[in-house]
Scaffold this motif. Sequence first.
Motif, mmCIF file in Angstrom:
data_model
loop_
_atom_site.group_PDB
_atom_site.id
_atom_site.type_symbol
_atom_site.label_atom_id
_atom_site.label_comp_id
_atom_site.label_asym_id
_atom_site.label_seq_id
_atom_site.Cartn_x
_atom_site.Cartn_y
_atom_site.Cartn_z
ATOM 1 N N VAL A 1 16.223 -12.867 -8.460
ATOM 2 C CA VAL A 1 15.122 -13.243 -9.363
ATOM 3 C C VAL A 1 14.413 -11.998 -9.884
ATOM 4 C CG1 VAL A 1 12.879 -14.397 -9.490
ATOM 5 C CG2 VAL A 1 14.790 -15.506 -8.312
ATOM 6 N N ALA B 1 14.438 -18.481 -13.306
ATOM 7 C CA ALA B 1 13.723 -19.691 -12.887
ATOM 8 C C ALA B 1 14.632 -20.615 -12.094
ATOM 9 C CB ALA B 1 13.169 -20.424 -14.110
ATOM 10 N N ALA C 1 14.185 -21.633 -8.172
ATOM 11 C CA ALA C 1 13.989 -23.029 -7.764
ATOM 12 C C ALA C 1 15.102 -23.495 -6.847
ATOM 13 C CB ALA C 1 13.927 -23.924 -9.001
ATOM 14 N N ALA D 1 9.159 -20.041 -10.059
ATOM 15 C CA ALA D 1 10.162 -20.642 -10.942
ATOM 16 C C ALA D 1 9.500 -21.356 -12.105
ATOM 17 C CB ALA D 1 11.031 -21.617 -10.141
ATOM 18 N N ALA E 1 16.688 -25.843 -13.994
ATOM 19 C CA ALA E 1 15.431 -25.501 -13.322
ATOM 20 C C ALA E 1 14.403 -26.600 -13.532
ATOM 21 C CB ALA E 1 14.908 -24.167 -13.849
#
Length: 930
Positions: free
Chosen positions: A398, A422, A426, A435, A459
Amino acid sequence: MNDLDSTVCPASTRLVGRDGDLAFIHSFFGNSEVQGAALLLSGEAGVGKTAVLDAVAAGAVHNGVRVLRAAGVQFEADISYAGLNQLLVPLFDDFDILDDVHRDALRVAVGIGGGPPPDRLLTSTAALLLLRLTSVRTPLLIVVDDLPWLDRATNAVLGFVARRLVGSRIGFLAASRSGSDSFFEPSGLTERRLEPLDEASSAELLARTHPDVSPAVRRRIVTEARGNPLALVELPTALSAEQRATLAAVPAVLPLSDRLQAMFASRVAGLPGRSRELLLIAALDGTGDLVSVEAAAAGRASVDDLAPAEQKRLVSVSADNRRLSFRHPLIGSAVVELATASERRRAHRALAGVLGDQLERRAWHLGEAAVGPDETVAALLEEAGRRRLRRGDALGAVAALTRAAGLSPAAADESRRLAEAAYVGADSGGELEDASRLLAGARLVHPATGRESLHAAAASAFLLINRDGEIDTAYRLLVGAIEAGQHGYDASDPALVEALHLLVLLCWYGGDPELWQPLLAFVERLVPEPPELLWVITQTFGDPARTGPAALPRLSELIATVGDDPTQVVRVGTAAVFPDRLGEFRWATRRLVEQGRAGTAPVRRHLGALMHLGLDYFHLGRWDDAAQLAAEGLRLCEDHDYRFFTWYFQYIQAAVAGVQGDGETSAALTEEIVRWATPRGTHGARFFACHARALAALGSGDFETAYQHGSALSPPGTVAPYVPIAMWGTMDLVEAAIRTGREKDAAAHAAAMRASGMAGLSPRLELLVLACEALTMPAETAVPLFERALSLPGAEHRPFDVARVRLFHGERLRRLRVTTEAREQLTLALDAFQRLGARPWVTRTAAELRASGQSAPAAARPGTVALTAQELQIATLAATGLTNKQIAERMFLSHRTIGTHLYQIYPKLGITSRAALRDALSRLDTDDAG
């Protein structure tokens, strides 16, 4: 000084992680054999010495001890007796209890009298006499903080006093920083070092002082603080609100608060420029590899320039393995804080220049060195993020994708990368708030990409079910995005494959066969062919009773090559659940659980591993272990706000409670599952609740209720399609049908089981099929089927199911009057149920064993029989020879209800048939009369 005995630290001021230290101090000063004692505490800066002194002092005051305190202050270190003045201020009015010589000497020393400077020995003796005489009235505790900063004269007096307390009512407790120079002579005195907090205490302190910090950021801070309480309390204050909530926003080197800068940066500021440059490169490199540091600093500094930092004990350099390590991670932070932005960028560029063969590290340094959009660096960071994800580092992925987005010149690329970040956050990372923020950013930067991206849709679907649990909306959103996508059903498109994996779960959660048709069509359209794992999951996880057996060879290959990628481990586990193959790579699932506990695996994968291991342990009969894993999963869901997944773990707990005879707990858990799942359309969760309810009802002897729940899971006569847990409930339904007089339903269901492919999935499921066929046949025909079922390999992997079949077999054999063989099967069943802790089945099996003429072990014998008034009336009528239908007419109940009551009555009376009712009731009357 036993006045400290009862309390060292009042409960209201309990220090996190210091129970052992406080207990030691309590024991030290509370020793009744030694009156008067002196103890020195030491520890690194910020370790909590002052807090411990405060706690001990508060406890002393609570117990009626008078506390005298002093603390070293740097600007008073050159003023003779300044510390003694601090200490004795509360006793100035008591100086008159001394004789004139000692009183006058002490008054001059502390600056409240005139005259020539007193002799050091005279002053020390006067101070000791004053303290001893004062302690006659009230016990004293002398508490001194920052001992090295006290002036030399005071240190001499305190050293003199501390060695002459034996036999008095005085305690002496002082603290100093480890390694600091001091005029105080500690020889001969007891010392205790305050160690940094352990990981659990560090996490507790951080959670108490900064509850708003996200779990992932907390773990990062705990790692960096290395047990230093001041760092744990102060580090979050230097982070922005976004950084406190989002790990991806936290810099690679944590910023320092003003207090931490004062503690650490001052030790760095005086170093030569070359030393600081080397330390800056080392801090930004973060690996401790001295070869990389030297190469990056080539021409400007060399390893010899680290000598001043080594002399100040800021770093240690190992000549053996060419590694550099900071004595504390926050020293590295201080180095970075003191550097200018241009110095930091230059160091990052230099590191990137020597890491050409290490893509991830090189990409990260190039990203930190960049001052504006750069697609080349952004692409490198994107690839680095995907590599990190394959390695199981979801949060690192991320961070890399987020940084790549920030460096993207084109808005569409920025939006696409934010959407992917995102989705990773998640699906794997456990940072749902992050997210959500990233997804909103993707839509804001480029609305079209943010709306059409498959990562964005996935997401959104994930966040939707976790917040509202609304399966239908999430399903339609994802199906629509796949249908509208410009992917050409390319099987190598990672976004498409991830979306399809999520769609599998949404179909399964929904529990509706119609949901699966679009997914199966999408998978069939993939070119050149579907990815192996995705295809196998659709066969063994959707409708495994019909499509699973054909996929087993390919599942075996996946299991054999499962590897250590957390996503792969969990997804292979998903494919293996219903074919009962979880045990074949239990080692990989256990390892993933351990990695999750250590914070080195993605949270969602940790949850998946806990789910699979919990189910595996349940079928293995390790029920307590399964319940503990479920409790761990629930805590993890709460900590990371994964509300949607709590029902998995509640099901495991409910199933365990049901088979152990705790019907009340099982009912409460399943009620919670159903209440949550029904309005959200999560019918898959409701089916699991039905299974747990049927098990609990069977255990309690409520066969009518068990039949109703079994029928809700799968209608009699069909193994419900696309409801794979219906296979687990087949034997429950057949048994309940037979016990309630529904023999035709039982036979139809057994036939449906055989017609499906479930017997080909695993030996356990074949056991269920054979047992159900045997249950629905005449006793003579049933015996060979029971024998076939019990001869299947791997009985030790399914002890509860095998024990139930042995019970059925023993019942049939007894009715055939094959008594010896019946007793053998019943004894084996009873032993298994007792080992498992299946109390309801222990009672039923013991009653059947007694009916065969063999007494049950004492542990399995029923205690006092307690029939309800209605049960007693039904039993009495049945004992007269009335049929269920005749009893039902008299009592205005259905004949099935009467049958259910009788099946509940038999185990209570220790019998198994109607013929034994009269004698059992006679014994009951005799017991009551006695």
